[in-house]
Motif scaffolding. Structure first.
Motif, mmCIF file in Angstrom:
data_model
loop_
_atom_site.group_PDB
_atom_site.id
_atom_site.type_symbol
_atom_site.label_atom_id
_atom_site.label_comp_id
_atom_site.label_asym_id
_atom_site.label_seq_id
_atom_site.Cartn_x
_atom_site.Cartn_y
_atom_site.Cartn_z
ATOM 1 N N ALA A 1 0.840 -1.206 0.000
ATOM 2 C CA ALA A 1 0.000 0.000 0.000
ATOM 3 C C ALA A 1 0.875 1.257 0.000
ATOM 4 O O ALA A 1 0.614 2.219 -0.734
ATOM 5 N N LEU A 2 1.943 1.246 0.798
ATOM 6 C CA LEU A 2 2.798 2.432 0.836
ATOM 7 C C LEU A 2 3.547 2.595 -0.485
ATOM 8 O O LEU A 2 3.633 3.700 -1.024
ATOM 9 N N ASN A 3 4.069 1.497 -1.016
ATOM 10 C CA ASN A 3 4.797 1.594 -2.283
ATOM 11 C C ASN A 3 3.905 2.175 -3.371
ATOM 12 O O ASN A 3 4.323 3.055 -4.118
ATOM 13 N N SER A 4 2.678 1.691 -3.453
ATOM 14 C CA SER A 4 1.844 2.187 -4.555
ATOM 15 C C SER A 4 1.403 3.636 -4.294
ATOM 16 O O SER A 4 1.365 4.450 -5.210
ATOM 17 N N ALA A 5 1.125 3.993 -3.034
ATOM 18 C CA ALA A 5 0.738 5.391 -2.745
ATOM 19 C C ALA A 5 1.923 6.336 -2.996
ATOM 20 O O ALA A 5 1.747 7.455 -3.499
ATOM 21 N N PHE A 6 3.113 5.888 -2.664
ATOM 22 C CA PHE A 6 4.305 6.716 -2.881
ATOM 23 C C PHE A 6 4.520 6.932 -4.379
ATOM 24 O O PHE A 6 4.752 8.052 -4.831
ATOM 25 N N GLU A 7 4.425 5.836 -5.159
ATOM 26 C CA GLU A 7 4.592 5.947 -6.627
ATOM 27 C C GLU A 7 3.572 6.938 -7.189
ATOM 28 O O GLU A 7 3.893 7.777 -8.023
ATOM 29 N N ALA A 8 2.331 6.835 -6.706
ATOM 30 C CA ALA A 8 1.263 7.705 -7.214
ATOM 31 C C ALA A 8 1.561 9.171 -6.877
ATOM 32 O O ALA A 8 1.410 10.066 -7.721
ATOM 33 N N ALA A 9 2.010 9.401 -5.647
ATOM 34 C CA ALA A 9 2.297 10.786 -5.225
ATOM 35 C C ALA A 9 3.455 11.360 -6.033
ATOM 36 O O ALA A 9 3.414 12.520 -6.477
ATOM 37 N N LEU A 10 4.471 10.548 -6.237
ATOM 38 C CA LEU A 10 5.633 10.991 -7.000
ATOM 39 C C LEU A 10 5.220 11.351 -8.428
ATOM 40 O O LEU A 10 5.598 12.395 -8.967
ATOM 41 N N TYR A 11 4.425 10.463 -9.002
ATOM 42 C CA TYR A 11 3.980 10.673 -10.385
ATOM 43 C C TYR A 11 3.186 11.978 -10.501
ATOM 44 O O TYR A 11 3.408 12.787 -11.386
ATOM 45 N N ARG A 12 2.276 12.175 -9.546
ATOM 46 C CA ARG A 12 1.464 13.403 -9.584
ATOM 47 C C ARG A 12 2.341 14.644 -9.457
ATOM 48 O O ARG A 12 2.188 15.615 -10.182
ATOM 49 N N LEU A 13 3.244 14.621 -8.495
ATOM 50 C CA LEU A 13 4.083 15.810 -8.281
ATOM 51 C C LEU A 13 4.908 16.104 -9.522
ATOM 52 O O LEU A 13 5.066 17.256 -9.923
ATOM 53 N N GLU A 14 5.432 15.038 -10.151
ATOM 54 C CA GLU A 14 6.314 15.249 -11.299
ATOM 55 C C GLU A 14 5.553 15.640 -12.555
ATOM 56 O O GLU A 14 6.050 16.410 -13.363
ATOM 57 N N THR A 15 4.341 15.109 -12.713
ATOM 58 C CA THR A 15 3.629 15.388 -13.962
ATOM 59 C C THR A 15 2.676 16.576 -13.839
ATOM 60 O O THR A 15 2.482 17.326 -14.784
ATOM 61 N N GLN A 16 2.072 16.772 -12.660
ATOM 62 C CA GLN A 16 1.053 17.836 -12.523
ATOM 63 C C GLN A 16 1.566 19.058 -11.784
ATOM 64 O O GLN A 16 0.983 20.121 -11.867
ATOM 65 N N GLY A 17 2.590 18.862 -10.975
ATOM 66 C CA GLY A 17 3.050 19.968 -10.126
ATOM 67 C C GLY A 17 2.311 19.969 -8.790
ATOM 68 O O GLY A 17 1.359 19.200 -8.583
ATOM 69 N N ILE A 18 2.764 20.861 -7.908
ATOM 70 C CA ILE A 18 2.275 20.826 -6.525
ATOM 71 C C ILE A 18 0.812 21.288 -6.414
ATOM 72 O O ILE A 18 -0.011 20.642 -5.773
ATOM 73 N N ALA A 19 0.486 22.403 -7.079
ATOM 74 C CA ALA A 19 -0.856 22.976 -6.899
ATOM 75 C C ALA A 19 -1.927 21.992 -7.366
ATOM 76 O O ALA A 19 -2.907 21.733 -6.641
ATOM 77 N N ALA A 20 -1.757 21.403 -8.553
ATOM 78 C CA ALA A 20 -2.773 20.470 -9.060
ATOM 79 C C ALA A 20 -2.834 19.225 -8.177
ATOM 80 O O ALA A 20 -3.916 18.671 -7.940
ATOM 81 N N THR A 21 -1.681 18.799 -7.679
ATOM 82 C CA THR A 21 -1.677 17.611 -6.806
ATOM 83 C C THR A 21 -2.489 17.881 -5.545
ATOM 84 O O THR A 21 -3.284 17.042 -5.108
ATOM 85 N N LEU A 22 -2.308 19.063 -4.959
ATOM 86 C CA LEU A 22 -3.028 19.363 -3.716
ATOM 87 C C LEU A 22 -4.535 19.467 -3.928
ATOM 88 O O LEU A 22 -5.298 19.461 -2.968
ATOM 89 N N ASP A 23 -4.951 19.575 -5.203
ATOM 90 C CA ASP A 23 -6.386 19.630 -5.519
ATOM 91 C C ASP A 23 -7.000 18.257 -5.728
ATOM 92 O O ASP A 23 -8.212 18.143 -5.906
ATOM 93 N N GLU A 24 -6.184 17.209 -5.739
ATOM 94 C CA GLU A 24 -6.709 15.863 -6.021
ATOM 95 C C GLU A 24 -7.734 15.469 -4.947
ATOM 96 O O GLU A 24 -7.491 15.675 -3.753
ATOM 97 N N PRO A 25 -8.863 14.888 -5.370
ATOM 98 C CA PRO A 25 -9.953 14.617 -4.413
ATOM 99 C C PRO A 25 -9.526 13.765 -3.217
ATOM 100 O O PRO A 25 -9.953 14.011 -2.088
ATOM 101 N N ASP A 26 -8.642 12.781 -3.423
ATOM 102 C CA ASP A 26 -8.287 11.926 -2.276
ATOM 103 C C ASP A 26 -7.391 12.651 -1.275
ATOM 104 O O ASP A 26 -7.218 12.193 -0.142
ATOM 105 N N LEU A 27 -6.799 13.786 -1.657
ATOM 106 C CA LEU A 27 -5.984 14.548 -0.708
ATOM 107 C C LEU A 27 -6.808 15.598 0.023
ATOM 108 O O LEU A 27 -6.533 15.960 1.161
ATOM 109 N N VAL A 28 -7.821 16.097 -0.655
ATOM 110 C CA VAL A 28 -8.639 17.173 -0.087
ATOM 111 C C VAL A 28 -9.668 16.617 0.906
ATOM 112 O O VAL A 28 -10.007 17.259 1.892
ATOM 113 N N ALA A 29 -10.094 15.375 0.645
ATOM 114 C CA ALA A 29 -11.208 14.797 1.424
ATOM 115 C C ALA A 29 -10.927 14.779 2.909
ATOM 116 O O ALA A 29 -9.819 14.586 3.324
#
Ligand code: NAD
Length: 492
Positions: free
Chosen positions: A464-492
């Motif tokens: 679970a941690l490996n896959s969540a870490f990969e997902a977070a890394l991917y988001r930060l690298e492809t979308q940047g910080i602001a868009a990542t912080l808007d993701e529904p699973d982070l805001v909820a």
């Protein structure tokens, strides 16, 4: 006007200054690691007690063990060991007080024998420490003391001329035992879970290897109260010194700045007496654990949550991060959804109010708490402030998306320091290993979470941690910080 004893009478009425006779102070307390925090916290409580007519037996002698402490010795000696504390509220004018509780300072590399004698002296009844989280040399996962540290190898081979804090303590306690003197209390004031237990484990681990008979004596006679300490104390800057000069006309070579909030919860387990700190607001308790857990998981973890992400977003101070509504929401959601369920009920504490106050404290623009300070020593801070909570949330099968984002932001911050145009360095004793793990983008997740001394084997193996870490890394690298912080699973 230079800060000196002879100039105290010239200070304006608005500045609180020692009204007790500093020449008659005896050093019941020796403090190792006189940095900003000790001078804003324990020394201030002790000074207030002396101001109220408390016993003059409880003055403080400072000790510095590291080469970098020479600067503190020079400044303090030059101003009769006086210094000023400037309290910076969000909406109030700075309040300034001159602290006199520290009346001597020993720089150990120049005078190792004098330091051992001071610690072994009958007057010394408490030895307190702020030597940072990493200073205890205990592996967070194995719980083993690090005997391979060069200073420890040196001290085991040369017990008469120590370099490490444990070498000094052991040498001095050996003398006290030989002289028939009572032991002292060892009081850790560092941000560590069960800091007294850690200090005990480290000192006994060291002493047992060096001299098992002495180790038994220490185990029987020294006490190690746990404590929870709190007061945000940023690094002093040239701007702080200038502010002090402008506000008061006072020239202080190394003032301290801090917030007005202060808290100290202590276990009442002192083997050789203690000051009556309870009369100046210190809370004594049988068990400090719930308070320290609350503070580390909310305040310190909040700092870790904002520091790497905030730095990469271009912010440099805690209040700048908190002004950004996306960040403010992220920090509060992390506190509410991820940390609060792990805390339970804490006697005398309204958790909602505590979190509100933390948000106010993080947002205080006057304090100017540097993200660079909060980013330091991640290898010691992250396991203590973030990973223990993460493990509990994993066990509860709760969402760990925000934890993964914090860890991914740390990895990217580390990798960023390797860029040719980086404007920061990684301040961490483990920097070479951390940077090595983050150097190549390919396989970063496996290498970073494979840092066993940080993550241990359980977290490393967590799918679970490996896959969540990969997902977070991917988001930060492809979308940047602001868009990542808007993701529904982070805001909820
Ligand atoms: P600082 O950098 O101003 O001072 C640190 C002191 O510790 C220096 O004297 C340094 O020489 C000494 N030191 C560091 N590593 C050592 C080691 N291995 N052995 C012996 N001495 C060592 O830092 P600070 O702001 O005073 O913070 C010190 C500690 O206080 C923190 O690491 C934390 O555990 C605790 N603390 C700080 C704050 C804060 O807001 N600054 C708040 C709560 C607790």
């Amino acid at each position: 006007m230079k800060l000196k004893a002879e100039n105290l009478s010239l200070l304006g009425d608005g500045i609180l200054k020692p009204a007790y006779d500093r020449n008659r102070l005896r050093h019941g307390i020796v403090h190792i690691g006189v940095g900003g925090f000790h001078r804003a916290h324990q020394a201030v409580y002790t000074d207030e007690l002396l101001q109220r007519g408390g016993s003059l037996d409880w003055g403080i002698c400072g000790v510095g063990l590291r080469d970098s402490d020479k600067a503190m010795q020079r400044v303090l000696e030059d101003q009769d060991h006086l210094y000023s504390v400037m309290t910076l509220g969000a909406a109030t004018a700075p309040a300034v007080q001159v602290i006199g509780a520290i009346s001597a300072y020993l720089f150990a590399p120049d005078a190792p024998d004098a330091v051992i004698e001071k610690l072994a002296c009958a007057d010394t009844r408490i030895v307190s420490l702020t030597i940072t989280e990493g200073g205890y040399l205990i592996d967070d996962h194995s719980g083993e003391f690090d005997f391979s540290h060069p200073d420890i190898e040196h001290d085991l081979a040369h017990p008469g001329t120590p370099r490490s804090v444990f070498g000094y303590l052991s040498a001095a306690l050996g003398k006290r035992r030989d002289r028939g003197l009572p032991a002292f209390t060892l009081l850790s004031c560092d941000n560590l879970p069960q800091n007294g237990d850690r200090a005990r484990q480290a000192l006994l681990g060291f002493a047992r290897r060096q001299n098992p008979v002495l180790a038994d004596w220490i185990a029987q006679h020294v006490t190690f109260p746990n404590s929870m300490v709190d007061r945000i104390t940023p690094m002093t800057t040239a701007a702080h010194k200038a502010l002090l000069r402008n506000e008061t006309g006072l020239d202080d070579g190394w003032p301290v700045v801090c917030e007005s909030f202060t808290q100290w919860v202590l276990e009442d387990d002192f083997c050789n007496g203690r000051p009556e700190w309870e009369s100046v607001g210190v809370q004594f308790t049988q068990d400090v654990t719930p308070y320290e857990k609350m503070k580390m998981r909310l305040l310190n973890a909040g700092h870790s949550a904002m520091s790497y992400l905030g730095y990469m977003a271009g912010y440099r101070y805690s209040h700048e991060v908190m002004r950004d509504p996306q960040f403010a929401a992220f920090i509060r959601t992390f506190m509410d959804a991820d940390v609060t369920p792990t805390l339970g009920i804490i006697a005398g504490i309204d958790l909602e109010r505590y979190k509100d106050t933390l948000i106010e404290r993080f947002s205080n623009p006057s304090i100017g708490d540097q993200l660079s300070r909060l980013c330091m020593d991640g290898s010691s801070k992250i396991p203590k402030f973030i990973l223990a909570t993460l493990e509990e949330r994993l066990a509860a099968e709760a969402s760990i998306a925000r934890f993964a984002l914090i860890l991914a932001s740390w990895a990217l911050y580390l990798r960023g320091a390797l860029q040719a145009d980086a404007d920061y360095r990684v301040e961490d004793p483990a920097a070479p290993r951390l940077l090595q793990a983050c150097r190549q983008p390919d396989g970063l997740c496996a290498r970073f979470l494979g840092l066993e001394e940080i993550y241990g084997s359980r977290l490393h193996a967590s799918a679970a941690l490996n896959s969540a870490f990969e997902a977070a890394l991917y988001r930060l690298e492809t979308q940047g910080i602001a868009a990542t912080l808007d993701e529904p699973d982070l805001v909820a």
